[in-house]
Design a protein around this motif. Structure first.
Motif, PDB file in Angstrom:
ATOM      1  N   ASP A  27       0.830  -1.208   0.000  1.00 39.34           N
ATOM      2  CA  ASP A  27       0.000   0.000   0.000  1.00 39.34           C
ATOM      3  C   ASP A  27       0.863   1.256   0.000  1.00 39.34           C
ATOM      4  O   ASP A  27       0.594   2.200  -0.760  1.00 39.34           O
ATOM      5  CB  ASP A  27      -0.934  -0.006   1.220  1.00 39.34           C
ATOM      6  CG  ASP A  27      -1.930   1.141   1.186  1.00 39.34           C
ATOM      7  OD1 ASP A  27      -2.301   1.575   0.068  1.00 39.34           O
ATOM      8  OD2 ASP A  27      -2.359   1.601   2.263  1.00 39.34           O
ATOM      9  N   ASP A  83      -0.080   6.877   4.196  1.00 39.83           N
ATOM     10  CA  ASP A  83      -0.145   5.592   4.907  1.00 39.83           C
ATOM     11  C   ASP A  83       0.648   5.596   6.218  1.00 39.83           C
ATOM     12  O   ASP A  83       1.140   4.547   6.632  1.00 39.83           O
ATOM     13  CB  ASP A  83       0.356   4.474   3.968  1.00 39.83           C
ATOM     14  CG  ASP A  83      -0.136   3.084   4.372  1.00 39.83           C
ATOM     15  OD1 ASP A  83      -1.233   2.978   4.938  1.00 39.83           O
ATOM     16  OD2 ASP A  83       0.599   2.096   4.129  1.00 39.83           O
ATOM     17  N   HIS A 108      -5.290   5.953   6.285  1.00 38.32           N
ATOM     18  CA  HIS A 108      -6.497   5.199   6.667  1.00 38.32           C
ATOM     19  C   HIS A 108      -6.326   4.490   8.012  1.00 38.32           C
ATOM     20  O   HIS A 108      -7.079   3.573   8.313  1.00 38.32           O
ATOM     21  CB  HIS A 108      -6.881   4.211   5.554  1.00 38.32           C
ATOM     22  CG  HIS A 108      -5.892   3.100   5.352  1.00 38.32           C
ATOM     23  ND1 HIS A 108      -6.267   1.784   5.254  1.00 38.32           N
ATOM     24  CD2 HIS A 108      -4.550   3.112   5.229  1.00 38.32           C
ATOM     25  CE1 HIS A 108      -5.186   1.042   5.072  1.00 38.32           C
ATOM     26  NE2 HIS A 108      -4.140   1.818   5.046  1.00 38.32           N
ATOM     27  N   HIS A 109      -5.339   4.921   8.808  1.00 33.16           N
ATOM     28  CA  HIS A 109      -5.165   4.317  10.136  1.00 33.16           C
ATOM     29  C   HIS A 109      -6.036   5.032  11.154  1.00 33.16           C
ATOM     30  O   HIS A 109      -5.968   6.261  11.286  1.00 33.16           O
ATOM     31  CB  HIS A 109      -3.700   4.403  10.588  1.00 33.16           C
ATOM     32  CG  HIS A 109      -2.791   3.534   9.792  1.00 33.16           C
ATOM     33  ND1 HIS A 109      -2.077   3.999   8.715  1.00 33.16           N
ATOM     34  CD2 HIS A 109      -2.506   2.227   9.912  1.00 33.16           C
ATOM     35  CE1 HIS A 109      -1.374   3.000   8.202  1.00 33.16           C
ATOM     36  NE2 HIS A 109      -1.613   1.907   8.907  1.00 33.16           N
ATOM     37  N   VAL A 128      -4.626   3.194   1.329  1.00 32.15           N
ATOM     38  CA  VAL A 128      -4.422   4.555   0.837  1.00 32.15           C
ATOM     39  C   VAL A 128      -4.584   4.573  -0.686  1.00 32.15           C
ATOM     40  O   VAL A 128      -5.012   5.565  -1.264  1.00 32.15           O
ATOM     41  CB  VAL A 128      -3.056   5.107   1.295  1.00 32.15           C
ATOM     42  CG1 VAL A 128      -2.776   6.452   0.654  1.00 32.15           C
ATOM     43  CG2 VAL A 128      -3.051   5.242   2.805  1.00 32.15           C
ATOM     44  N   ASP A 158      -3.271  -4.472   0.810  1.00 36.03           N
ATOM     45  CA  ASP A 158      -3.833  -4.081   2.111  1.00 36.03           C
ATOM     46  C   ASP A 158      -5.151  -4.804   2.421  1.00 36.03           C
ATOM     47  O   ASP A 158      -5.582  -4.805   3.572  1.00 36.03           O
ATOM     48  CB  ASP A 158      -4.029  -2.561   2.208  1.00 36.03           C
ATOM     49  CG  ASP A 158      -2.968  -1.919   3.094  1.00 36.03           C
ATOM     50  OD1 ASP A 158      -1.890  -2.525   3.260  1.00 36.03           O
ATOM     51  OD2 ASP A 158      -3.207  -0.819   3.639  1.00 36.03           O
TER      52      ASP A 158
HETATM   53 MN    MN Z   1      -2.222   0.975   4.313  1.00 31.11          MN
END
Ligand code: MN
Ligand code: 5GP
Ligand code: MN
Length: 322
Positions: A27, A83, A108-109, A128, A158
């Motif tokens: 990713d 990311d 996206h965490h 991402v 991912d």
């Molecule tokens: Mn990721």
């Protein structure tokens, strides 16, 4: 809307640095290169940085050879960080934060610390790569076959091959669109998943022999003493997928992989299946990640790191004999 704002910045600025996390994965590399290839098509100047050795299996992606490890004093109008849940994930490259006019944080965490001037964090996005697709689409960019290969790699890796619970119907719609550019998705899959080196396979054999289970077999632990790398002539990133062997055991709720870095430090990867929020466990040790996949660094020997993790896990496991 933030995605439009990011679109304006991409159009208005001329020179960019794109950077992503240490322990690079499909990713981080795919989303960097997807954005890189699109910006290059528009004549922008784009430098790429990752403070780590890159897994060779992604070298078929256009732009891979442009990724540098060090910044030797260049300044940038716009720094785009992809990311990364926090700036520690940049390694030494966090110094880039002081070398640019504006910082865009795209991630996206769930644990993201919103360290950018502009932050777009969508914890419902599988990857991402999926977010970069949306940014490009919403802002009227055509997605070339070259960019599609990169974004497909992001999403494929991912989602663990479209099988993790972060996969949505939106993911499949996006992937359908990427496939319509004519990419050879089957070739990409086999380059990433079906081609293992002999050293990597020998390393796997040794790591599997370290398997231990705890708490009524609900926690499976694999460990990798650093001397194994030399013994098998293998590289650290050869072990990237090994944690799946722990998690895939049918009784396991949590898979743990402890990779010894040196005599005083271990990297820990955590995966869960149904109910344990491993991002919280990782955060307790100053790491982070997603609910079902997270990581952290623990000071100490392998057995010290293991005991600390087991101790943190015992309170969240739904088993009779903790
Ligand atoms: Mn990721
Ligand atoms: P992995 O176990 O594959 O290294 O990482 C699993 C997930 O947790 C990835 O999404 C990764 O970005 C995140 N992660 C791993 N290590 C760390 C860490 O030390 N800090 C933070 N914030 N996230 C991490
Ligand atoms: Mn990543």
């Amino acid at each position: 809307m933030i995605l439009n704002k990011i679109g304006h910045i991409l159009k208005d600025y001329d020179d960019f640095a794109i950077v992503s996390h240490v322990s690079p994965d499909g990713d981080s590399i795919g989303s960097m290169l997807g954005l890189f290839n699109t910006l290059k098509d528009f004549g922008k100047s784009v430098d790429l940085f990752v403070d780590d050795i890159l897994p060779e299996k992604y070298s078929f992606l256009t732009g891979y050879d442009n990724i540098k490890r060090y910044n030797t004093g260049s300044k940038y109008s716009c720094l785009i960080i992809l990311d990364c849940g926090d700036v520690l994930r940049l390694g030494e490259l966090k110094s880039l934060l002081n070398c640019s006019d504006i910082v865009i944080n795209i991630d996206h965490h769930i644990s993201n610390t919103l360290f950018g001037d502009v932050n777009y964090v969508d914890s419902n996005a599988s990857s991402v790569g999926e977010i970069i697709y949306q940014i490009l689409k919403i802002n009227g960019y055509n997605i070339s076959k070259t960019t599609a290969m990169c974004l497909y790699t992001s999403i494929l890796t991912d989602t663990g091959g479209f099988k993790y619970s972060n996969t949505t119907s939106m993911t499949f719609n996006i992937v359908g669109d990427l496939i319509n550019t004519g990419i050879n998705f089957s070739d990409i899959y086999s380059r990433i998943y079906d081609s293992k080196t002999l050293s990597q396979t020998k390393l796997l054999e040794k790591v599997l022999s370290t398997l231990e289970v705890y708490f009524n077999d609900t926690v499976a632990v694999l460990t990798m003493p650093y001397k194994l790398l030399e013994e098998c002539n293998a590289k650290e990133n050869d072990a990237d997928e090994f944690i799946n062997y722990a998690r895939n055991i049918d009784t396991a709720e949590v898979g743990v992989f402890i990779k010894q870095i040196n005599d005083f430090k271990c990297r820990v990867s955590l995966r869960s299946k149904n109910y344990v929020d491993v991002s919280k466990i990782a955060a307790y040790f100053n790491g982070g990640g997603h609910i079902r996949a997270a990581g952290c660094t623990i000071e100490g020997s392998i057995s010290e790191a293991k005991n600390k993790i087991l101790d943190a896990l015992k309170d969240v496991l739904e088993v009779g004999h903790k």
